[in-house]
Design an enzyme around this catalytic site. Structure first.
Site, PDB file in Angstrom:
ATOM      1  N   GLU A 197      91.110  94.212   9.921  1.00 50.63           N
ATOM      2  CA  GLU A 197      89.912  94.424  10.722  1.00 50.63           C
ATOM      3  C   GLU A 197      89.518  93.143  11.443  1.00 50.63           C
ATOM      4  O   GLU A 197      88.922  93.190  12.519  1.00 50.63           O
ATOM      5  CB  GLU A 197      88.762  94.919   9.839  1.00 50.63           C
ATOM      6  CG  GLU A 197      87.635  95.580  10.620  1.00 50.63           C
ATOM      7  CD  GLU A 197      86.654  96.328   9.735  1.00 50.63           C
ATOM      8  OE1 GLU A 197      86.751  97.570   9.666  1.00 50.63           O
ATOM      9  OE2 GLU A 197      85.801  95.667   9.109  1.00 50.63           O
ATOM     10  N   LYS A 219      84.685 106.999  15.629  1.00 44.59           N
ATOM     11  CA  LYS A 219      83.380 107.455  15.134  1.00 44.59           C
ATOM     12  C   LYS A 219      82.636 108.235  16.215  1.00 44.59           C
ATOM     13  O   LYS A 219      82.001 109.266  15.935  1.00 44.59           O
ATOM     14  CB  LYS A 219      82.539 106.256  14.676  1.00 44.59           C
ATOM     15  CG  LYS A 219      83.056 105.577  13.421  1.00 44.59           C
ATOM     16  CD  LYS A 219      82.009 104.710  12.760  1.00 44.59           C
ATOM     17  CE  LYS A 219      81.556 103.568  13.608  1.00 44.59           C
ATOM     18  NZ  LYS A 219      80.643 102.644  12.901  1.00 44.59           N
ATOM     19  N   HIS A 274     109.057  99.312  -8.973  1.00 49.07           N
ATOM     20  CA  HIS A 274     109.646 100.634  -9.200  1.00 49.07           C
ATOM     21  C   HIS A 274     109.255 101.616  -8.101  1.00 49.07           C
ATOM     22  O   HIS A 274     109.397 102.830  -8.274  1.00 49.07           O
ATOM     23  CB  HIS A 274     109.221 101.153 -10.566  1.00 49.07           C
ATOM     24  CG  HIS A 274     109.654 100.261 -11.687  1.00 49.07           C
ATOM     25  ND1 HIS A 274     110.881 100.377 -12.300  1.00 49.07           N
ATOM     26  CD2 HIS A 274     109.038  99.206 -12.283  1.00 49.07           C
ATOM     27  CE1 HIS A 274     110.999  99.447 -13.231  1.00 49.07           C
ATOM     28  NE2 HIS A 274     109.892  98.726 -13.245  1.00 49.07           N
TER      29      HIS A 274
END
EC number: 5.3.1.9
Length: 549
Positions: free
Chosen positions: A353, A513, A384
């Site tokens: 950000e 948004k 793994h």
């Protein structure tokens, strides 16, 4: 001195030429030829060791990177930040998260106003409130002690508190901490379902008290409390971290349960502020102050240490080298500490950000790559899952290992030794690799037929020469955690200054948004989707059809 664009461009060109000439160099040979390599390419700050000797650098690399930092005026920008200048130029704001952990008696001025007394006042109020909740002096509406706290926030109002609370689990006594961030109703439903409203405190963290995800979840939590305990009980079961006192009052939270912070504190840098209230309640005010003290120690080091002895500067220069010169598009954060399992996500926001920008401070397109993709998981789990690609894949991804010398479980010290061994083994394996001849010899030692050796050996080759750096501290405690987070904050700052971008705004989150607000009535069926692109229209139509099915 000011940023010297001409010198900066010339130094970048020299670095690229240097990389092209030195890239074929074998790291195993470099270590064999230079017994002092670790000593030259590592630094310590008290118990914190930073080792970058397994990165593909030499003395010329480091000299050029220091030259780059000087040309970018990292020191000047650093001084401007600490002085409270408005280095966040797009929002015309100071950037002073360092003031939140400044325990000195010096003045820290923002537009002529000393902010340290304000910081201390909020911190003292937080401590009194936290002590009241922890001791049982501040009870719920029915007189019961608070046993659970639920923090409702998103982004910087969630990632920092979640990360720090989990990291400091050995310092918890009570109450228990829970976190809700996602607008998905499943998140708050699953969090609240095992809890009792009568013994639950809910903290709503939103500076403006308008963040859609946070306020939607807050209203759900408010109804949960009011439906069970009555409307009059709301005030005793909520607190807010906000500056919108009118909106908080309308919600039903008393002013003495509201804790503010300032516009010179960015969300992803706010865990040190009142946003850290759930952390303080979980671990206690004394431990929270140690958390701040660790960060302040790193601030002082970053502010005062010369470039070549400065951990955040060196970490930032290596990060820039990997991203902009070597062309590595991502970095993996691998803490060998289960309690740091949320650190990669926290650093993902901090870095991406901040430095995920494509225009310079003066609004022009950048001339090269900026922030990398940041991701990771704790070790040994990651071994793994995705380490196969890190060792033998076609992309080179630098790794950043973090490990403690000591754990909190003395009776399980053998497991901590296994953890440390795995961390160091991965670092060594990435650097050394395994040649085809070594793979053949290993298989031949198992007395396999020659044909099988030749068939399998190529699959057991590791190219090596894959860079990693390692951070080692004594033990993960509040001070150590604060110091570690501040190290990464300042690393991001250093890289941003070299990129020439503003690390302290985040306009990239806005467009989505805005469109979500427009699409809500479309998705809910109150408005049609005409005028939108064909893909969005098709997706809306499919959702509507399936919701009716």
């Amino acid at each position: 001195m000011a940023r010297d664009a001409t010198k900066l461009e010339a130094t970048v060109a020299k670095l690229k030429k240097h990389w092209a000439e030195s890239a074929p160099r074998d790291m195993r040979a470099a270590f064999s030829a230079d017994p002092g390599r670790f000593g030259r390419y590592s630094l310590c700050l008290d118990d914190l060791l930073f080792d970058w000797s397994k990165c593909r650098v030499n003395d010329e690399t480091m000299a050029l990177l220091k030259e780059l930092a000087v040309a970018a005026d990292v020191e000047g920008r650093r001084a401007a930040m600490f002085a409270g200048e408005h280095i966040n130029n797009t929002e015309d704001r100071a950037v002073l998260h360092v003031a939140l952990r400044d325990t000195s008696s010096k003045e820290v001025l923002v537009d002529g106003h000393n902010v340290l007394p304000d910081v201390k006042h909020v911190l003292d109020r937080m401590a009194a409130f936290a002590d009241g909740i922890r001791s049982g002096a501040l009870k719920g509406a029915t007189g019961r002690k608070i046993t659970d706290i639920v923090n409702i926030g998103i982004g910087g109002s969630d990632l920092g508190p979640v990360m720090a609370t989990l990291a400091l689990a050995p310092y918890h006594d009570e109450p228990r901490a829970h976190f809700v961030s996602n607008i998905d109703g499943a998140h708050i439903a699953d969090t609240l379902s095992p809890l009792d409203p009568a013994s639950t405190l809910i903290i709503v963290a939103s500076k403006t008290f308008t963040t859609i995800e946070t306020m939607t979840n807050a209203q759900t939590a408010r109804k949960w409390v009011a439906d069970t305990l009555g409307e009059a009980a709301v005030g005793a079961h909520f607190a807010a971290v906000s500056t919108a006192l009118d909106k908080v009052a309308a919600f039903g939270i008393p002013e003495d349960r509201v804790f503010g912070f300032w516009d010179w504190v960015g969300g992803r840098y706010s865990v040190w502020s009142a946003i850290g209230l759930p952390v303080m309640i979980a671990v206690g005010p004394d431990n929270f102050r140690k958390f701040l003290a660790g960060a302040h120690a790193m601030d002082v080091h970053f502010r005062d240490a010369p470039l070549e002895k400065n951990l955040p500067v060196m970490l930032g220069l290596i990060g820039y080298w990997h991203r902009a010169i070597c062309g590595y598009g991502s970095r993996a954060i691998i803490p060998y500490d289960q309690r740091l399992s949320r650190l990669p996500a926290y650093l993902q926001q901090l870095d991406m950000e901040s430095n995920g920008k494509s225009v310079t401070l003066d609004g022009k397109p950048v001339s090269g790559p900026t922030g990398p993709v940041v991701w990771g998981e704790p070790g040994t789990n990651g071994q793994h899952a995705f380490f196969q690609l890190l060792h033998q894949g076609t992309d080179t991804i630098p790794l950043e290992f973090i490990v403690a010398a000591k754990g909190h479980e003395p009776t399980l010290d053998h497991q901590h030794e296994m953890l440390m061994a795995n961390c160091l083994a991965q670092s060594e394996a990435l650097m050394k690799g395994r040649t085809l001849d070594e793979a053949r010899a290993q298989l031949q030692a198992k007395n396999l037929p020659a044909s099988q050796v030749e068939r399998i050996a190529p699959h057991r080759v590791f190219s090596g020469n894959r860079p990693s750096l390692t951070l080692i501290h004594d033990m993960l405690d509040p001070y150590t955690l604060g110091r570690l987070i501040a190290l990464y904050e300042h690393r991001v700052f250093v890289e941003a200054q070299i990129f020439g971008i503003n690390a302290f705004d985040q306009w990239g989150v806005e467009l989505g948004k805005e469109l979500a607000t427009e699409l809500l009535p479309v998705v809910s069926g109150k408005e049609g989707a005409s005028g939108r692109d064909a893909s969005t229209q098709g997706l809306v139509a499919h959702l509507h059809a399936r919701r009716k099915a």
